[in-house]
Design an enzyme around this catalytic site. Structure first.
Site, PDB file in Angstrom:
ATOM      1  N   GLU A  35      -5.951  -7.631  -1.215  1.00  0.00           N
ATOM      2  CA  GLU A  35      -7.023  -8.740   0.526  1.00  0.00           C
ATOM      3  C   GLU A  35      -8.025  -7.412   0.150  1.00  0.00           C
ATOM      4  OE1 GLU A  35      -4.989  -5.200   3.125  1.00  0.00           O
ATOM      5  OE2 GLU A  35      -3.213  -5.765   2.160  1.00  0.00           O
ATOM      6  N   GLU A  38       1.134  -0.905  -0.214  1.00  0.00           N
ATOM      7  CA  GLU A  38       0.631  -0.373  -0.166  1.00  0.00           C
ATOM      8  C   GLU A  38       0.738   0.868  -0.652  1.00  0.00           C
ATOM      9  OE1 GLU A  38      -2.791  -0.687   2.956  1.00  0.00           O
ATOM     10  OE2 GLU A  38      -3.556  -1.403   2.048  1.00  0.00           O
TER      11      GLU A  38
END
Lengths: 602, 602, 602
Positions: free
Chosen positions: A239, A83
């Site tokens: 995710e 991320e």
């Protein structure tokens, strides 16, 4: 251990959090924040991307991992960092920013012009006079800025700096592993990074999908339709939570079937894998209350575990059936990070204009009607689409005027709106009248832009007399060849056109001059769809969410129900097989809330 | 001068504000704040507790004062510092924190495990890698944290550091004055300091009572019932305002009789003295509009002066009558600073869960019914109580499981709630299923915890069909021996138990799985009171506030009216003496708003 | 170029923004902010006023400009710097503050007394112990303070420091240009600078008028009536937007006629010129969406251009007719920056009390009735007025008691209110009873001040039984010679006087002890106007805004309509000439919204 158990492994490089020893030995690896504070060890996503020390160690770590695991057949994908995001304003970044600017602008004079630095006497004479635009210089509270051009370039620079970090790790891995796909995980319509630019450097795109409990389904669908387009290929859902999150203000459980439906929504819009964070709820620290496949109870006997297991079994049964199939769309909505940044850095005319919300305002229409949409970049091949929607196309970059004109001249339908055609690549206004480069093809001139406070509204009146409330921004425009579809109903510009349509070459340009209530907006967009001959993926699926993924010789219809009531299966699919169950769809079959069918049509 | 006039003196040590000369000469005595800013001279409560310079001078000052006044008989109490509080993150504190941690955890490995530092790659290899958890490291805006374990220990460390400051001054005084009681003034349920730990080092406990104009009486009563329990002894009301405060947003006057009623409320709950801040309204600076016995007019001819005078005369008449008498209670509510900190540092599942509010939610029930309550520490002698209430007993510390089980096995009634039994002393989760150590005695397993946003509610249905709205948190639980008293009425967990009761040994455990509206909560608590045979201090005092202080051979009933309407005196007290007036209570006597009677029952 | 085209030039000195090269070479020229952060290059209004480097270069620049253009006849006015404002807390300022204090207070003892530094043990022994009151010392979030006296003086010091900057540039220009008027541009009731003190150093006063879209007209009129009084002379409207602003949250267009009406409002209240910012919308940077005479379209064919052109033609036609004429008023409202600062730095009794809002509460009454008002300084010649209004005259400075008493004794009517007569010049309270120095002439003693939270109200009952809601602050007062006009209707002070009137010498003092709803306030003020024999500029102009500017032998009545409906011209003006059109006003003539007439009455 995982290899012995025959798992497929997505192997991450562990470079997303600076370790404590490094922060202690080399304090400069930590970031300096928007407020000018240099940080110490803590949290994660905390490395300065322009720190040579961080770069050295991140590269070494990726390299060592690849050396050791690069030939392991179970490693099916490399996951670099995690991320990517955040922004640093330290001295290393300051210096790197100057180099980045020199490379881009060549001369100080060009830079002065690009940023219009003569305003407020900001002219610079030396690259060394440039400082990063945080709260100590041009920055203003709430990530706003006194100088949009500078802050815009700093965002570009920061996105590029992190991309360099990514490429560095990627190249280090490639030295030892020539072909395993390499990715990093994106985050929805994350503001900080130009994902279109990033995707070019990635083998495949993946993202982390954490919809807020009150986010409309169309919002998540829009994110999928953006992520898929980044590489114009199926993507990876890296995710999602099996149930609740923990880091929001309120973290309700996912209701039974909700996680499964969300997973198939991803597949429906182009995902080829579904993964979870996290396997086990951690025993301590930040995410101990984040959803997990295995709860703190440590048992298989939980609702969440059973739901994940069921999904796994279904996907196993599905096998490779839908892998690699394609979502084809007739509609493209232009999504562009430079526009995102520049529009929201702009001072005036209203603080209520937000980029992603503007995109969703238009996307929602198509989603509700099961019309497939791609969220496309500014330099896409427009020829692939019947309709291009360009909401708040504030910045029209070099070459874009020509490509949009060509698209319309060749018969395409372009829909654009208020606050479009205003500035060039460096946030300088196109002089001569709004909407600048779009003016000729839109056939309108916007003389003034009224910005209504929330307690004010106006209304548009269509030519048949129907009305819709409008507000936020109201363009005061003059027809220059276009036809008025609706005009303002009140105030001193009552009677002036609010929505127009213009024939240009073989095509048509719709210009929407104000933000209308849904009924009004839907009416205009429906008109445009009719013009363009755009149709839904399935015509008889009212209320259901339907997408289509095409293989060479067949199609898979993903039919999902996100409504509270049960809905009938579309009649057009009766007699076809639901490949999730192997059963043939019968007339009268229903989908309860969160039910999903994948119908094979040959 | 005061000695000559025969005053009793509470002598303060003047160490609560760093003087200007010290801040100038030794800048390190000032604090570094949560944002990482080192402060300069100004305000008060501003000394770094780990500054050797501050320590040296604070000790010297206390010592000099004691040397001079230690033998003065008019000095009846030493008041060290003032309202200890605040937190420092400077380099001296950083070093002291490392020492504190080494002493507590011995090895780096133990620390890594305690804080679960393997999460996010936070593992440390050397004590020197630890930095204080402010906004430059693990801290997050709003006193939140990315690593609860670290921040929890930092709060403990800071509380201990200030306690060391206190002890240092205390010991310095003791060198010259062997027996005058020593105290410092506390502040309600102040979050920063573990008052139970502090009280052990104090001769008596005192506090400053400044209820907000809109705080319920039960909130202040709860504070008294905590302060009294700190040393299980009568306390001192060190400060209250004779009328308005000045530092709140809105500072209304205390209405006639209100200050008197508040003063007797303190006595009723265990105070043995009543004092005021301030005597004279100061001529300038921060508190010039704070209430005072003597107003800026400088005259005795004011309402406030007259009210203080009346109270003084009453207390003088009362003499030593109630001194040392005891408040005895059958109910204990567990109040624990480690829980306070850990619960509110937790990331998820909802930001609406606040520790003190949770305590008050339960305390209110008892206060409305004149059932005496003690706010007790986690390691109290539970055997003294019939009922232990443990709301949100998030952290179950070492040994607590055993003492609670023993309490119930011996016939006690334990009431606990959602978000209990989750973590151990270092904020690591008890694996194996919630509520962890409480699971066996509660006879339930909580599989999931739903966190409802404010716009969502559910309802509980009692076995007789009555309903109550519930929300915020909803435990999804399974009976493991317990009996369901109420179940959820809606959503996918409709029918699952929401409130349960379990027989365990000779006793009973109530588990309340969701936050109910008052009617629902009161019903459960009333059931538990009946089980335990707990009764009000006085059964016929509806609407009045009544407490009882017991002497060896008699009792004093404090009967107070905080309602807007006049209320009849309880029939059971008719014929007894009101020692404030010396009159015998007659049938039909009433208490107007703010009226107080102290009835002697032999 | 402008000279060749025969323009009149207002020449600015370009010193309002530190250039990049200077910030780089001399970092100390940038400011240190309230949070203690030293800034880097960026934005504007960014120079530390006490930086010797900034002073050196600012002076040199003004000097060079004057040397070159001082004899240019087209330069009709010098405009120094731009919108002076902001505040710096750097080390240079710290040192300069100490010098400023030494000059003012002479001894450390005097300073300790002035700031009441014995409170909280703040006593200083050396000037070097003083630090600027920002967030690192006495400052508190929201520009609040722990020590009002210090912060008050720091504001005075900062205003003086910038005034020294102004004077330095002015004097530099004067060396080369002995007579062209010199000014700088003010900003409404800007809090940061004491404009009365500044005006003494200026040849004429100018200001920038940017009313918020939802600001009442009376608010802008009040600003004009302050600005005009600063030098008791006609003023310059330096800036206004031809249409929208861009820096507010919402920036609606000025409606047709609105800018013209606002321009004449300025003239009506004393302006002698009308100017605009900006001529051309800039191509880039911060203000590219700010209103301009020439839009980005670059054409004369816009509504805004036409409106500016029309106004220009009208003003050209008007020529010198109204120049130098005077607004004469019978009412003065005291406006004072020391009061502004001190009142808002005060801790308690309520955060809802704001200085400028308090002024407007009273100004509005007069504006609605076309009674001319001057916003006057504390040391004005009160003898010029029939009525002095002194709302929240919190600080009564040395000599003020005497001048107000003399005014009333000579027959004047003084109106004052709650929160008056409280402190002296250094924010120390006048002991002995509120309203301190005003007590004798008001004939009341305020024993207590109740501060009501927003959800509480009380009511006043006039002697004839009519009622008005009141709140925020309620003085509990005793008559000492005054007569009660209205008393409180509720709460424990029901029946106590709320509004009083006292004869003092030949005059009268009204004391308003609480904030009443408009109906109640208007009633009291109307009574006072009748006492004083104050009359409207025009008695028959209901709903219209009317002012009068007087020449030696004639008067100009500015008649404006800011209401939504059309209104009749006042009958008393029928038969007179409207000098804007040259037409004679006839019975039945109307003014539509934003219409303006200038009627000549000889």
């Amino acid at each position: 251990m995982l290899s012995r158990e025959n798992y497929d492994i997505v192997l991450a490089t562990s470079t997303a959090a600076v370790p404590a020893w490094m922060a202690k030995r080399y304090p400069e690896v930590e970031r300096t924040d928007f407020e000018g504070r240099h940080h110490k060890f803590g949290q994660r996503h905390n490395a300065c991307p322009n720190s040579p020390v961080y770069q050295k160690y991140a590269k070494a770590l990726a390299s060592k991992l690849a050396e050791r695991y690069g030939e392991n057949d179970h490693v099916t994908c490399w996951h670099i960092n995690n991320e990517y995001g955040g922004i640093c304003y330290c001295e290393n970044c300051e210096k790197a920013f100057r180099v980045w600017l020199q490379k881009k602008y060549k001369t100080v004079e060009a830079l002065n012009k690009a940023w219009n630095l003569e305003f407020w006497g900001h002219t610079i004479y030396d690259w060394d006079e440039i400082v990063p635009p945080n709260l100590l210089s041009e920055g203003q509270p709430g990530d706003r800025t006194a100088f949009a051009g500078i802050s815009l370039d700093y965002n570009r620079f920061n996105s590029d700096s992190m991309l360099e970090n990514y490429k560095m790790e990627r190249d280090a891995i490639r030295e030892f592993d020539p072909d395993t796909p390499i990715t990093t995980n994106f985050m929805e319509m994350f503001k900080g990074l130009d994902y279109f630019k990033w995707a070019k450097e990635m083998d495949l795109v993946s993202w982390d999908c954490y919809p807020a409990y009150n986010a409309p389904i169309s919002y998540t669908a829009m994110a999928h339709d953006l992520i898929r387009v980044l590489k114009d290929a199926p993507f990876m859902l890296m995710e999602q939570s099996p149930s609740q999150t923990n880091w929001r203000e309120y973290n309700p459980l996912k209701r039974p079937g909700q996680m499964r439906a969300q997973s198939y929504l991803a597949l429906a819009h182009g995902a080829d894998t579904i993964q979870f964070f996290q396997l086990r709820r951690s025993v301590g620290a930040s995410e101990k209350f984040h959803g997990a496949v295995i709860s703190h109870a440590g048992t298989e006997d939980t609702r969440v575990f059973r739901e994940v297991k069921q999904l796994g079994e279904e996907l196993e049964k599905l096998g490779n059936t839908t892998l690699g199939t394609r979502n084809e769309t007739e509609v493209g909505i232009i999504f562009d990070w430079d526009n995102f940044w520049a529009l929201e850095y702009s001072t005036g005319p209203t603080i209520d204009l937000k980029y992603v919300d503007s995109m969703h305002t238009y996307y929602r229409f198509f989603h509700e009607r099961n019309i497939g949409v791609s969220m496309i970049p500014w330099d896409a091949d427009f020829g692939k689409y019947k309709v291009i929607v360009a909401p708040v196309l504030y910045m029209v970059k070099e070459g874009m005027k020509e490509s949009l004109e060509a698209f319309v001249q060749n018969g395409g339908v372009l829909i654009t709106t208020y606050m479009s055609g205003i500035v060039n690549d460096t946030d300088n206004v196109y002089l001569g009248g709004y909407p600048g480069p779009l003016r000729e093809m839109a056939g309108v001139w916007v003389e003034e832009i009224d910005a209504l406070p929330p307690e004010w509204t106006n209304e548009v009146i269509f030519t048949d007399g129907t009305k819709a409330v409008c507000g936020m921004l109201c363009d005061l425009m003059h027809l220059e060849g276009a036809e008025s579809l609706a005009e303002y109903g009140r105030d001193f510009y009552a009677g002036m056109p609010a929505v127009t349509k213009n024939s240009y070459g073989q095509g048509t340009v719709y210009y929407i001059g104000t933000q209308m209530a849904e009924a009004g907006l839907d009416r205009v967009l429906a008109m445009a769809m009719q013009d363009a001959g755009v149709t839904p993926v399935l015509a008889d699926a009212d209320g259901l969410s339907v997408t289509c993924r095409k293989a060479e010789d067949c199609s898979y219809y993903f039919v999902m129900n996100f409504k509270d009531e049960a809905l009938d299966v579309p009649p057009s699919l009766v007699g076809k097989e639901d490949i999730l169950t192997g059963k043939i769809v019968e007339m009268g079959d229903q989908l309860a809330k969160y039910d999903v069918k994948i119908i094979l049509v040959q």
